[in-house]
Design an enzyme around this catalytic site. Structure first.
Site, mmCIF file in Angstrom:
data_model
loop_
_atom_site.group_PDB
_atom_site.id
_atom_site.type_symbol
_atom_site.label_atom_id
_atom_site.label_comp_id
_atom_site.label_asym_id
_atom_site.label_seq_id
_atom_site.Cartn_x
_atom_site.Cartn_y
_atom_site.Cartn_z
ATOM 1 N N CYS A 170 12.012 0.131 4.296
ATOM 2 C CA CYS A 170 11.318 0.487 2.861
ATOM 3 C C CYS A 170 9.904 2.132 3.500
ATOM 4 O O CYS A 170 10.049 2.725 2.161
ATOM 5 C CB CYS A 170 10.952 -0.229 2.386
ATOM 6 S SG CYS A 170 9.663 -1.429 3.183
ATOM 7 N N ASN A 171 9.662 1.916 4.266
ATOM 8 C CA ASN A 171 8.640 2.608 4.870
ATOM 9 C C ASN A 171 9.542 4.102 5.916
ATOM 10 O O ASN A 171 8.504 4.612 6.274
ATOM 11 C CB ASN A 171 8.041 2.219 5.328
ATOM 12 C CG ASN A 171 6.696 1.254 4.945
ATOM 13 O OD1 ASN A 171 6.361 1.887 3.816
ATOM 14 N ND2 ASN A 171 6.339 0.113 5.146
ATOM 15 N N ILE A 221 0.888 -15.525 -2.073
ATOM 16 C CA ILE A 221 0.954 -16.830 -1.980
ATOM 17 C C ILE A 221 1.977 -17.798 -1.300
ATOM 18 O O ILE A 221 2.097 -18.155 -0.316
ATOM 19 C CB ILE A 221 0.782 -17.801 -3.999
ATOM 20 C CG1 ILE A 221 -0.357 -17.852 -4.547
ATOM 21 C CG2 ILE A 221 1.250 -19.084 -3.573
ATOM 22 C CD1 ILE A 221 -1.255 -18.804 -3.141
ATOM 23 N N SER A 231 3.136 2.434 12.422
ATOM 24 C CA SER A 231 3.738 1.696 10.862
ATOM 25 C C SER A 231 2.182 1.709 9.716
ATOM 26 O O SER A 231 1.168 2.486 10.383
ATOM 27 C CB SER A 231 3.687 -0.376 11.350
ATOM 28 O OG SER A 231 4.777 0.061 11.837
ATOM 29 N N GLY A 291 -0.700 -20.462 -8.082
ATOM 30 C CA GLY A 291 -0.297 -19.991 -7.961
ATOM 31 C C GLY A 291 0.922 -19.383 -7.712
ATOM 32 O O GLY A 291 0.906 -20.092 -6.940
#
Length: 421
Positions: free
Chosen positions: A50-51, A193, A108, A188
């Site tokens: 994705c990066n 979480i 990164s 949550g």
């Protein structure tokens, strides 16, 4: 044999551009096979996350980097002119340095993050399976994996948490030590979480209670880790079972108050509870932090931990860069050594041919009944003359022509320089 990388990342392109250039995992093999068919592309590997999307290649002597650019644009049906401003290119030693920085997470978005290491290994395996790795890229990726391990071992760049979830779990370990045998109450069921649950599980915790407005979402998360799902309204009744409470909901008002926690502490006989309130607005009333045996941290407290750890990682990154500078040169030395391979192979082949011919003659002498000592003497004498003849002729010619430079190089290559005497 030019080494060449073309790519884009979070540093060079916005998300809306990066997402258009991502290769789906199922596409990578076919994409690499297609790239390998382009003129001048000898070897190829592809990292796509994705990066970042990066193509690593070994090109033929007269191949153009534009070949890779054109292929990348065509593979995603975009205009090369539109794509070009978002790309960076690295060649030869700069390419080596880039991969050596990528693998341990020095390039990164989150400095030192470990996921890119696994993604780099996946890229290597994809290229191996596609048959697009050759001697150079195979060696380069293996070198990158070794350097990444060295960086992480010697600098500790990945040892400190830089995410909210990991920071929360690290603080819990500082209080309880080993988390095996303790119970976590997660309030949550969002991404933070989920990450927290994973980190707690990785640290040995096996007992979970998940509270959420949606009982179904709570059950999905709880089932992954063998936990129990409850509705948010039942939360006060379960606090006494929890050693670690981490809350991150979208509620506009606190879901856990001081009174509920006080009652839970009494039932726990004041065994301590570690609490982290990640939510904004807060999920836990601030007054809970005033209670004895309660260790309450807010998202701001975690940010201080994260920033301190980022500074620590930046210090480690400076040490890592020194390691990488050295390892880039070592790879370049190996790469330069490839130039000698054809010469060495031909010279050894000549020597083997002389050996086989002289050995065959010596065996014929023995077969005719010649004295074995004489046959051995013939073998040693003839083979030595054969091996030394050409170098001797060339050294004599160099001397006759006044080529003292060749004489000096000859002494070095033949091991007869003064230091060898």
């Amino acid at each position: 044999m030019p080494l060449f990388t073309l790519g884009l990342s979070h540093k060079s392109a916005p998300l809306e551009v990066r997402e258009r250039l991502v290769f789906d995992e199922a596409q990578v093999g076919r994409a690499l096979e297609g790239l390998k068919t382009r003129a001048g592309v000898r070897e190829a590997a592809l990292i796509s996350t994705c990066n970042r999307t990066e193509i690593y290649t070994v090109l033929g002597e007269h191949a153009s980097p534009n070949t890779v650019l054109q292929w990348l644009a065509e593979s995603h049906a975009v205009d090369p002119a539109w794509l070009r401003p978002y790309l960076y290119m690295h060649q030869d030693a700069d390419m080596v340095r880039h991969l050596l920085r990528v693998a341990p997470g020095l390039d990164s978005l989150v400095l030192g993050e470990p996921q890119i290491g696994g993604q780099t290994k996946a890229a290597y395996n994809d290229a191996m399976n596609a048959g697009t790795l050759g001697q150079v890229l195979d060696r380069l990726f293996q070198h990158a994996f070794a350097v990444s391990k060295q960086v992480r071992t010697e600098t500790g760049i990945g040892s400190n948490p830089v995410s909210v979830a990991f920071a929360a779990v690290t603080l819990a370990r500082q209080i309880f030590g080993d988390l095996t045998g303790y119970t976590g109450l997660l309030v949550g069921a969002g991404e933070t979480i989920e990450l927290t649950a994973r980190h707690l599980h990785d640290q040995g915790m096996r007992q979970f209670i998940v509270a959420n407005r949606s009982r179904e979402r709570a059950r999905d998360l709880a089932d992954r880790y063998g936990g129990q799902a409850i509705e948010l309204g039942s939360l006060p009744d379960y606090v006494e079972q929890a050693d670690v409470v981490i809350a991150s909901t979208a509620a506009q008002l606190p879901v856990l108050g001081k009174g509920s926690v006080e009652r839970a502490l009494k039932r726990r006989k004041h065994r301590p509870i570690f609490m982290v309130d990640i939510a904004v607005p807060r999920d836990i009333e601030p007054e809970v932090g005033d209670l004895d045996d309660i260790y309450l941290y807010t998202v701001d407290d975690l940010q201080e931990v994260i920033q301190e750890n980022l500074r620590s990682r930046q210090d480690a990154a400076q040490q890592a860069e020194e390691i990488i500078d050295l390892q880039v040169e070592r790879f370049q030395e190996w790469l330069r050594s490839l130039d000698s391979v054809p010469v060495i192979r031909r010279y050894r082949d000549q020597g083997a041919a002389h050996r086989d011919e002289v050995l065959a003659r010596a065996r014929r002498r023995l077969a005719r009944g010649e004295d074995p000592d004489a046959a051995l003497e013939y073998l040693a004498h003839t083979l030595t003359n054969r091996l030394l003849h050409q170098p001797t002729v060339r050294l004599r010619e160099a001397s006759e022509n006044g080529r003292t430079d060749l004489l000096e190089q000859g002494r070095f290559l033949l091991g007869t320089d003064d230091d060898q005497n």
